[in-house]
Design an enzyme around this catalytic site. Structure first.
Site, PDB file in Angstrom:
ATOM      1  N   ARG A   1       1.791  26.159  20.151  1.00  0.00           N
ATOM      2  CA  ARG A   1       2.048  25.661  21.512  1.00  0.00           C
ATOM      3  C   ARG A   1       2.009  26.793  22.522  1.00  0.00           C
ATOM      4  O   ARG A   1       1.430  26.650  23.597  1.00  0.00           O
ATOM      5  CB  ARG A   1       3.388  24.928  21.590  1.00  0.00           C
ATOM      6  CG  ARG A   1       3.366  23.564  20.906  1.00  0.00           C
ATOM      7  CD  ARG A   1       4.714  22.923  20.909  1.00  0.00           C
ATOM      8  NE  ARG A   1       5.638  23.803  20.189  1.00  0.00           N
ATOM      9  CZ  ARG A   1       6.946  23.687  20.194  1.00  0.00           C
ATOM     10  NH1 ARG A   1       7.536  22.739  20.899  1.00  0.00           N
ATOM     11  NH2 ARG A   1       7.705  24.503  19.501  1.00  0.00           N
TER      12      ARG A   1
ATOM     13  N   ASN B   1       4.717  19.316  20.255  1.00  0.00           N
ATOM     14  CA  ASN B   1       4.586  18.928  18.852  1.00  0.00           C
ATOM     15  C   ASN B   1       4.855  17.439  18.719  1.00  0.00           C
ATOM     16  O   ASN B   1       5.667  16.876  19.452  1.00  0.00           O
ATOM     17  CB  ASN B   1       5.600  19.670  17.983  1.00  0.00           C
ATOM     18  CG  ASN B   1       5.225  21.113  17.741  1.00  0.00           C
ATOM     19  OD1 ASN B   1       4.095  21.528  17.953  1.00  0.00           O
ATOM     20  ND2 ASN B   1       6.191  21.902  17.300  1.00  0.00           N
TER      21      ASN B   1
END
Length: 89
Positions: free
Chosen positions: A17, A35
């Site tokens: 990320r 996520n």
């Protein structure tokens, strides 16, 4: 251009990320990354077509710790952002 992207592969627990956020900022892409409970990573991104192409190439390449198997990409009507790219938790 507004895209909804699902990233499949080894992309959780490997700094992915943050990598996506860094690449988005580098390319000038707005949007967010998070996520998902199924082990994938979801991205919503907005930019012009040429910029988006470079960003998607970077995401598909992954970072040193991830292994991207494939991206599911589809156009979307909206991307929630405030003029920057963020990580959602």
């Amino acid at each position: 251009m507004k895209q909804h992207i699902i990233v499949h592969g080894t992309v959780q627990g490997v700094g992915f990320r943050h990598f996506v956020q860094t690449e988005a900022e580098k390319h000038g892409v707005n949007g967010w990354v998070r996520n998902k409970s199924d082990g994938t990573v979801e991205v919503k991104a907005e930019s012009d077509e040429q910029t988006m192409g470079g960003f998607l190439d970077s995401v598909a390449g992954g970072n040193n710790f991830s292994k991207v198997d494939h991206l599911d990409i589809e156009a979307t009507d909206s991307v929630e952002h405030n003029g920057y790219f963020s990580v959602k938790y």
